[in-house]
Design a protein around this motif. Structure first.
Motif, PDB file in Angstrom:
ATOM      1  N   ASP A 240       0.837  -1.208   0.000  1.00 27.81           N
ATOM      2  CA  ASP A 240       0.000   0.000   0.000  1.00 27.81           C
ATOM      3  C   ASP A 240       0.871   1.256   0.000  1.00 27.81           C
ATOM      4  O   ASP A 240       0.618   2.215  -0.734  1.00 27.81           O
ATOM      5  CB  ASP A 240      -0.913   0.019   1.234  1.00 27.81           C
ATOM      6  CG  ASP A 240      -2.200  -0.761   1.016  1.00 27.81           C
ATOM      7  OD1 ASP A 240      -2.683  -0.799  -0.127  1.00 27.81           O
ATOM      8  OD2 ASP A 240      -2.723  -1.335   1.995  1.00 27.81           O
ATOM      9  N   THR A 241       1.903   1.247   0.849  1.00 29.42           N
ATOM     10  CA  THR A 241       2.780   2.409   0.968  1.00 29.42           C
ATOM     11  C   THR A 241       3.494   2.699  -0.338  1.00 29.42           C
ATOM     12  O   THR A 241       3.516   3.846  -0.814  1.00 29.42           O
ATOM     13  CB  THR A 241       3.812   2.187   2.096  1.00 29.42           C
ATOM     14  OG1 THR A 241       3.120   2.049   3.342  1.00 29.42           O
ATOM     15  CG2 THR A 241       4.781   3.352   2.181  1.00 29.42           C
ATOM     16  N   PHE A 242       4.072   1.683  -0.956  1.00 28.11           N
ATOM     17  CA  PHE A 242       4.862   1.911  -2.163  1.00 28.11           C
ATOM     18  C   PHE A 242       3.998   2.104  -3.403  1.00 28.11           C
ATOM     19  O   PHE A 242       4.399   2.793  -4.341  1.00 28.11           O
ATOM     20  CB  PHE A 242       5.870   0.779  -2.355  1.00 28.11           C
ATOM     21  CG  PHE A 242       7.109   0.949  -1.529  1.00 28.11           C
ATOM     22  CD1 PHE A 242       8.233   1.566  -2.040  1.00 28.11           C
ATOM     23  CD2 PHE A 242       7.127   0.532  -0.208  1.00 28.11           C
ATOM     24  CE1 PHE A 242       9.368   1.748  -1.267  1.00 28.11           C
ATOM     25  CE2 PHE A 242       8.252   0.715   0.575  1.00 28.11           C
ATOM     26  CZ  PHE A 242       9.384   1.318   0.043  1.00 28.11           C
ATOM     27  N   MET A 243       2.810   1.525  -3.428  1.00 26.73           N
ATOM     28  CA  MET A 243       1.890   1.783  -4.539  1.00 26.73           C
ATOM     29  C   MET A 243       1.498   3.260  -4.550  1.00 26.73           C
ATOM     30  O   MET A 243       1.397   3.883  -5.602  1.00 26.73           O
ATOM     31  CB  MET A 243       0.646   0.912  -4.395  1.00 26.73           C
ATOM     32  CG  MET A 243       0.873  -0.556  -4.675  1.00 26.73           C
ATOM     33  SD  MET A 243       0.954  -0.946  -6.426  1.00 26.73           S
ATOM     34  CE  MET A 243      -0.760  -0.766  -6.862  1.00 26.73           C
ATOM     35  N   PHE A 244       1.290   3.815  -3.365  1.00 25.27           N
ATOM     36  CA  PHE A 244       0.943   5.236  -3.257  1.00 25.27           C
ATOM     37  C   PHE A 244       2.152   6.120  -3.542  1.00 25.27           C
ATOM     38  O   PHE A 244       2.136   6.956  -4.453  1.00 25.27           O
ATOM     39  CB  PHE A 244       0.382   5.519  -1.865  1.00 25.27           C
ATOM     40  CG  PHE A 244       0.427   6.965  -1.460  1.00 25.27           C
ATOM     41  CD1 PHE A 244      -0.178   7.941  -2.248  1.00 25.27           C
ATOM     42  CD2 PHE A 244       1.087   7.366  -0.305  1.00 25.27           C
ATOM     43  CE1 PHE A 244      -0.125   9.294  -1.883  1.00 25.27           C
ATOM     44  CE2 PHE A 244       1.135   8.694   0.071  1.00 25.27           C
ATOM     45  CZ  PHE A 244       0.526   9.658  -0.720  1.00 25.27           C
ATOM     46  N   GLU A 245       3.217   5.924  -2.751  1.00 26.54           N
ATOM     47  CA  GLU A 245       4.380   6.802  -2.877  1.00 26.54           C
ATOM     48  C   GLU A 245       5.081   6.640  -4.221  1.00 26.54           C
ATOM     49  O   GLU A 245       5.675   7.584  -4.741  1.00 26.54           O
ATOM     50  CB  GLU A 245       5.366   6.522  -1.738  1.00 26.54           C
ATOM     51  CG  GLU A 245       4.862   6.982  -0.383  1.00 26.54           C
ATOM     52  CD  GLU A 245       5.961   6.958   0.649  1.00 26.54           C
ATOM     53  OE1 GLU A 245       6.633   5.916   0.773  1.00 26.54           O
ATOM     54  OE2 GLU A 245       6.166   7.986   1.320  1.00 26.54           O
ATOM     55  N   GLY A 246       5.022   5.425  -4.776  1.00 21.19           N
ATOM     56  CA  GLY A 246       5.755   5.163  -6.002  1.00 21.19           C
ATOM     57  C   GLY A 246       5.086   5.653  -7.257  1.00 21.19           C
ATOM     58  O   GLY A 246       5.721   5.723  -8.312  1.00 21.19           O
ATOM     59  N   HIS A 247       3.806   6.000  -7.177  1.00 23.32           N
ATOM     60  CA  HIS A 247       3.170   6.500  -8.399  1.00 23.32           C
ATOM     61  C   HIS A 247       2.624   7.908  -8.252  1.00 23.32           C
ATOM     62  O   HIS A 247       2.775   8.742  -9.141  1.00 23.32           O
ATOM     63  CB  HIS A 247       2.060   5.534  -8.858  1.00 23.32           C
ATOM     64  CG  HIS A 247       0.675   5.983  -8.534  1.00 23.32           C
ATOM     65  ND1 HIS A 247       0.019   5.637  -7.378  1.00 23.32           N
ATOM     66  CD2 HIS A 247      -0.192   6.764  -9.231  1.00 23.32           C
ATOM     67  CE1 HIS A 247      -1.179   6.183  -7.372  1.00 23.32           C
ATOM     68  NE2 HIS A 247      -1.342   6.868  -8.465  1.00 23.32           N
ATOM     69  N   ASP A 248       2.007   8.227  -7.115  1.00 29.83           N
ATOM     70  CA  ASP A 248       1.295   9.503  -7.002  1.00 29.83           C
ATOM     71  C   ASP A 248       2.246  10.692  -6.909  1.00 29.83           C
ATOM     72  O   ASP A 248       2.021  11.730  -7.553  1.00 29.83           O
ATOM     73  CB  ASP A 248       0.385   9.459  -5.774  1.00 29.83           C
ATOM     74  CG  ASP A 248      -0.851  10.325  -5.959  1.00 29.83           C
ATOM     75  OD1 ASP A 248      -1.177  10.643  -7.111  1.00 29.83           O
ATOM     76  OD2 ASP A 248      -1.489  10.673  -4.949  1.00 29.83           O
ATOM     77  N   THR A 249       3.302  10.559  -6.127  1.00 30.88           N
ATOM     78  CA  THR A 249       4.232  11.684  -5.985  1.00 30.88           C
ATOM     79  C   THR A 249       5.000  11.934  -7.284  1.00 30.88           C
ATOM     80  O   THR A 249       5.206  13.082  -7.681  1.00 30.88           O
ATOM     81  CB  THR A 249       5.229  11.405  -4.840  1.00 30.88           C
ATOM     82  OG1 THR A 249       5.847  10.129  -5.057  1.00 30.88           O
ATOM     83  CG2 THR A 249       4.530  11.384  -3.498  1.00 30.88           C
ATOM     84  N   THR A 250       5.404  10.857  -7.970  1.00 29.04           N
ATOM     85  CA  THR A 250       6.124  11.013  -9.230  1.00 29.04           C
ATOM     86  C   THR A 250       5.226  11.597 -10.307  1.00 29.04           C
ATOM     87  O   THR A 250       5.654  12.435 -11.108  1.00 29.04           O
ATOM     88  CB  THR A 250       6.694   9.661  -9.702  1.00 29.04           C
ATOM     89  OG1 THR A 250       7.444   9.074  -8.637  1.00 29.04           O
ATOM     90  CG2 THR A 250       7.591   9.838 -10.914  1.00 29.04           C
ATOM     91  N   ALA A 251       3.973  11.156 -10.334  1.00 29.78           N
ATOM     92  CA  ALA A 251       3.021  11.698 -11.308  1.00 29.78           C
ATOM     93  C   ALA A 251       2.819  13.198 -11.089  1.00 29.78           C
ATOM     94  O   ALA A 251       2.761  13.985 -12.053  1.00 29.78           O
ATOM     95  CB  ALA A 251       1.687  10.964 -11.207  1.00 29.78           C
TER      96      ALA A 251
END
Length: 500
Positions: free
Chosen positions: A306-317
């Protein structure tokens, strides 16, 4: 309805009563700058406004009170700091590493994942996950990101010569597919790709829910929040997000993964790491292997995914969205990026390696300057663990410390022409305090995936610029921000694409 409101207010007053004495004694000892607070409720009513107004009200307070200010949520003292020396005091060591009170509203979603955990559990999870972003594994991720970047450029073909394009849906598709195939080792099928669109919208909704709850102290207790209509909506959103995560994890569980992933223990700086080249390594493989060894259970895996799915896509986007907007408004910068790119890559169609990307210093400067002006993670909160000294005031014991990164990055005493897009500032030796620029945080809790994110952004930008000239539609002065868990805009950001 009224009985529910009265019950909630009474509960909140009882909850706050025990903290009143401490709050009053602190106020008597230290006269800190900040807006006037009401007894018991503090500044809560100051923030009962739209997410847009709240964002700019916080900017107003940071500008008015400069380096440090006090805000009270109920009777809890919250210090907002924007001076790099104070930031260094708070985050450079291990003493104030625990996340602040406001992050508790993320716990129903991320639980005790790497973002929110602390102490022994945080150290153990960090040790498990560190190898995911080792240089030699990033080389394997590079090929996936090249493919996804090419797909992004291909998808934008339909937008050529349109009057304007909302770029976020294209970028977020790119980042969610990238993080799934690299860190999760899972290729989204057509059905999953459709669901992922709803997943991205759900994350946006969660940010709204969390802010709504944070500024209403009577909704802080779980029992009360879960009873109200807003709490029930929040629960349905969480259930959907967790179901998407379960889909990703289960798909990976059905595939084989390494039983013996490494020939030896590895750290972030270890160059003697040997990996089996027969199969691409994913973060999820590490977690599943750790589960077999008894180092983590299925709930722990869910927390980290959950943590990396969020941090790994939303912040970069979010970062890429602002980068493309800035490039569209600075066509000379686009030309400079391409000049550097072709100088390094030559006229061939070879795929850029990590070594090639590391040579793209001007592109990196453009990304860093984008992150300075528009940091996706625009604030951080820490719990104060014991007395500390800030701005010459000794033995401060606030409950929460908020580092206002957005304002920190725009300090005129640290950055010349601080509000202007000037990539060349990152082509020279820094003249600013090292803790005045924190796009990936700093200290022990710095972002574990920052090298991955930089690689992903470089590949996406070069793939798009190689095919299209970006023309301005949304200008920096047009942007209106809203308060959320990452930096978001009220309206879409538009860019026009022209075939090169």
């Amino acid at each position: 309805m009224w009985s529910f409101v009265c019950l909630a207010l009474i509960f909140s007053l009882v909850l706050c009563y025990g903290l009143v004495t401490r709050s009053i004694s602190t106020a008597k000892r230290f006269k800190l700058p900040g807006p006037n607070a009401l007894p018991m409720v503090g500044n809560v009513f100051d923030f009962l406004m739209s997410t847009e107004s709240a964002f700019y009200y916080l900017r107003y307070l940071a500008n008015k009170y400069k380096d440090i200010l006090e805000i009270k949520l109920g009777t809890a003292q919250c210090l907002v700091i924007t001076h790099p020396k104070d930031v260094e005091t708070v985050i450079s060591g291990t003493r104030h590493n625990e996340k602040s009170y406001i992050y508790r509203f993320l716990r129903p979603w991320l639980h005790d994942g790497l973002l929110l955990s602390s102490g022994k559990k945080w150290h153990q999870r960090r040790k498990i996950l560190t190898p995911t972003f080792h240089f030699k594994i990033l080389r394997h991720f590079n090929s996936v990101l090249i493919e996804k970047s090419a797909k992004l450029a291909e998808n934008l073909q339909s937008e050529v010569n349109c009057a304007k394009t909302n770029i976020y849906p294209f970028i977020s598709d790119f980042t969610i597919n990238s993080i799934c195939e690299t860190a999760m080792g899972t290729v989204l099928d057509e059905e999953s790709s459709t669901v992922s669109k709803s997943y991205k919208n759900a994350i946006h909704d969660l940010g709204t829910h969390i802010f709504y709850r944070a500024i209403r102290i009577w909704l802080h207790p779980e029992s009360i929040f879960n009873l109200c209509q807003f709490g029930r909506t929040h629960k349905r959103t969480l259930n959907f997000i967790h179901s998407f995560r379960d889909r990703v994890v289960e798909k990976r569980r059905q595939n084989e993964y390494f039983d013996n992933l490494y020939t030896e223990t590895m750290t972030e700086s270890d160059d003697n790491f040997v990996m089996n080249d027969k199969k691409r390594l994913a973060m999820l493989d590490l977690l599943l292997n750790s589960e077999k060894q008894g180092l983590i259970d299925s709930d722990g895996i869910n927390e980290e995914v959950d943590t990396f799915m969020f941090e790994g896509h939303d912040t970069t986007a979010a970062a890429l969205q602002f980068a493309f907007m800035l490039l569209a408004n600075n066509t000379d910068v686009q030309d400079n990026i391409l000049e550097e790119y072709y100088k390094i890559m030559g006229s061939s169609n070879k795929r850029p390696t990590i070594s090639d990307l590391s040579e793209m210093k001007y592109l990196e400067a453009c990304i860093k300057e984008t992150l300075r002006l528009y940091p996706p993670v625009y604030f951080m909160g820490r719990t104060c663990d014991g007395p500390l000294t800030l701005r010459g005031i000794e033995k401060l014991t606030p409950k929460t410390i908020i580092i206002a990164i957005f304002d920190l990055h725009r300090r005129s005493d640290q950055f010349v022409e601080a509000l202007e897009f000037r990539p060349e500032r990152f082509m020279k030796e820094p003249t600013w305090h090292p803790f005045s620029y924190l796009p990936f945080s700093a200290g022990p809790r710095n972002c574990i995936g920052q090298k991955f994110a930089m690689m992903e952004m470089k590949l996406a930008i070069t793939a798009v610029l190689s095919n299209y000239r970006l023309l301005p539609v949304t200008k920096p002065q047009d942007i209106v921000f809203v308060t959320g868990i990452i930096l978001r805009t009220k309206d879409p950001i538009y860019v026009k694409f022209e075939k090169r």
